[in-house]
Design an enzyme around this catalytic site. Structure first.
Site, PDB file in Angstrom:
ATOM      1  N   ASP A   1     -10.051  -4.061  -4.979  1.00 21.91           N
ATOM      2  CA  ASP A   1      -9.167  -2.965  -4.385  1.00 21.91           C
ATOM      3  C   ASP A   1      -9.355  -1.846  -5.318  1.00 21.91           C
ATOM      4  O   ASP A   1      -9.102  -1.802  -6.442  1.00 21.91           O
ATOM      5  CB  ASP A   1      -7.740  -3.574  -4.368  1.00 21.91           C
TER       6      ASP A   1
ATOM      7  N   SER B   1       1.062  -1.112   0.012  1.00 17.86           N
ATOM      8  CA  SER B   1       0.089   0.099  -0.027  1.00 17.86           C
ATOM      9  C   SER B   1       0.945   1.216   0.050  1.00 17.86           C
ATOM     10  O   SER B   1       1.451   1.450  -1.070  1.00 17.86           O
ATOM     11  CB  SER B   1      -1.141   0.034   1.179  1.00 17.86           C
TER      12      SER B   1
ATOM     13  N   HIS C   1      -8.186  -4.969  -0.808  1.00 20.16           N
ATOM     14  CA  HIS C   1      -7.064  -4.376  -0.283  1.00 20.16           C
ATOM     15  C   HIS C   1      -6.598  -4.708   1.089  1.00 20.16           C
ATOM     16  O   HIS C   1      -7.463  -4.846   2.016  1.00 20.16           O
ATOM     17  CB  HIS C   1      -7.019  -2.914  -0.183  1.00 20.16           C
TER      18      HIS C   1
END
Length: 327
Positions: free
Chosen positions: A261, A168, A291
């Site tokens: 995501d 991320s 995610h």
């Protein structure tokens, strides 16, 4: 399209009911950041833990604006002596959390797995967080820690190639480190593992699904707002590596994305940009997961599959092949 993993779906709903960055003020965020991360049987199951044979040591390293906490992971039996580290890779890890949350314990399972299975020395970086420390504080901390680690390989017990990895926000920072290392003439990075990275902060996140687990449109806007602040430039390649003028000469990459995501397209487009520049890329989409799935190995078998792929890619890129291996 596969259905979202039910356990991750429920966990995402629970965490959002408890706290969401989209509704938090700066003081509330800073208060959460100050809380000590709970380490117990539940968190070790949910988030994973470093394998029992891996040694983890906390220390601090010099940065431009003070000391930066890091955690160093070594495989079982690895010595700090430089002779033992001959050929041992060095991997520098940057955690996720939207540049707002995250801490060293968040990386224990990921870093410990790489230390054990790749045989690498892994340095996890506890960079400064927004909103108290806005862009580019995190970038500056990560580069300082990367440069320190590369210059301290003998002390750390590593002497092999260097890799970077993160998920991320940490995937973004890993990609940015590769850009900075190229621009500044080092350190030499041999591989980048980007796990559902954010690569374009100028993208419009309002379209499509807005309430996916762990990352809604409102939450993405809040992370961006807290990180960049009122004066930050979302098009700066240090924030949006996809928008760099040139991606040629960057290290080979593994890019992993999740099917459910909102950042999926960031990874997809970054893979395309690297390939267009002649950079070798392995791109994998994990179906049925949202995610953040790699951060919850207790809830998702896909997290283990993804880490197996990270380990395999790092072994190939970072572990020297000896004559005995060729026979």
């Amino acid at each position: 399209m596969a259905r979202i993993n039910r356990r991750l779906l429920v966990w995402g709903w629970i965490t959002r009911r408890q706290v969401s960055v989209a509704t938090m003020s700066d003081p509330e965020i800073i208060a959460v950041q100050s809380r000590k991360f709970p380490v117990n049987a539940v968190t070790r199951w949910l988030l994973g833990a470093a394998p029992s044979g891996v040694e983890a040591t906390d220390r601090s390293v010099p940065g431009a604006d003070g000391q930066i906490p890091v955690r160093v992971y070594r495989p079982a039996g690895a010595s700090r002596a430089s002779g033992d580290g001959a050929g041992r890779p060095l991997v520098v890890y940057f955690h996720g959390g939207g540049f707002v949350f995250g801490s060293l314990p968040m990386g224990d399972w990921i870093c410990g797995t790489v230390a054990e299975q790749v045989g690498a020395v892994v340095v996890s970086v506890d960079y400064r967080l927004a909103p108290a420390h806005r862009f580019p504080a995190a970038v500056e901390d990560c580069y300082a820690a990367l440069a320190w680690a590369a210059g301290s390989q003998a002390e750390l017990g590593a002497a092999g190639p260097i890799g970077v990895m993160g998920e991320s926000a940490g995937g973004c920072l890993s990609a940015v480190m590769c850009l900075l290392a190229r621009e500044r003439g080092g350190p030499a990075i041999a591989h980048q593992a980007l796990i559902y990275p954010v690569t374009d902060m100028t993208a419009d996140r309002s379209a499509g699904k807005q309430d996916l687990p762990f990352l809604s449109a409102a939450e993405m806007d809040a992370y961006k707002r807290h990180y960049l602040g009122p004066d930050g430039d979302a098009a700066n390649p240090w924030a949006s590596p996809l928008l760099a003028a040139d991606h040629a000469g960057l290290p080979p990459a593994l890019i992993q994305v999740a099917e459910h995501d909102p950042l999926r397209s960031d990874g997809l487009r970054y893979a395309a940009a690297l390939r267009a520049a002649g950079v070798p890329v392995r791109f994998t989409e994990y179906v049925g997961v949202p995610h953040g799935f790699v951060n919850f190995p207790g809830l998702s078998s896909a997290a283990h599959q993804a880490m197996n792929e990270v380990v395999a890619a790092q072994r190939e890129a970072l572990t020297p092949v000896t004559e005995g291996d060729r026979r």
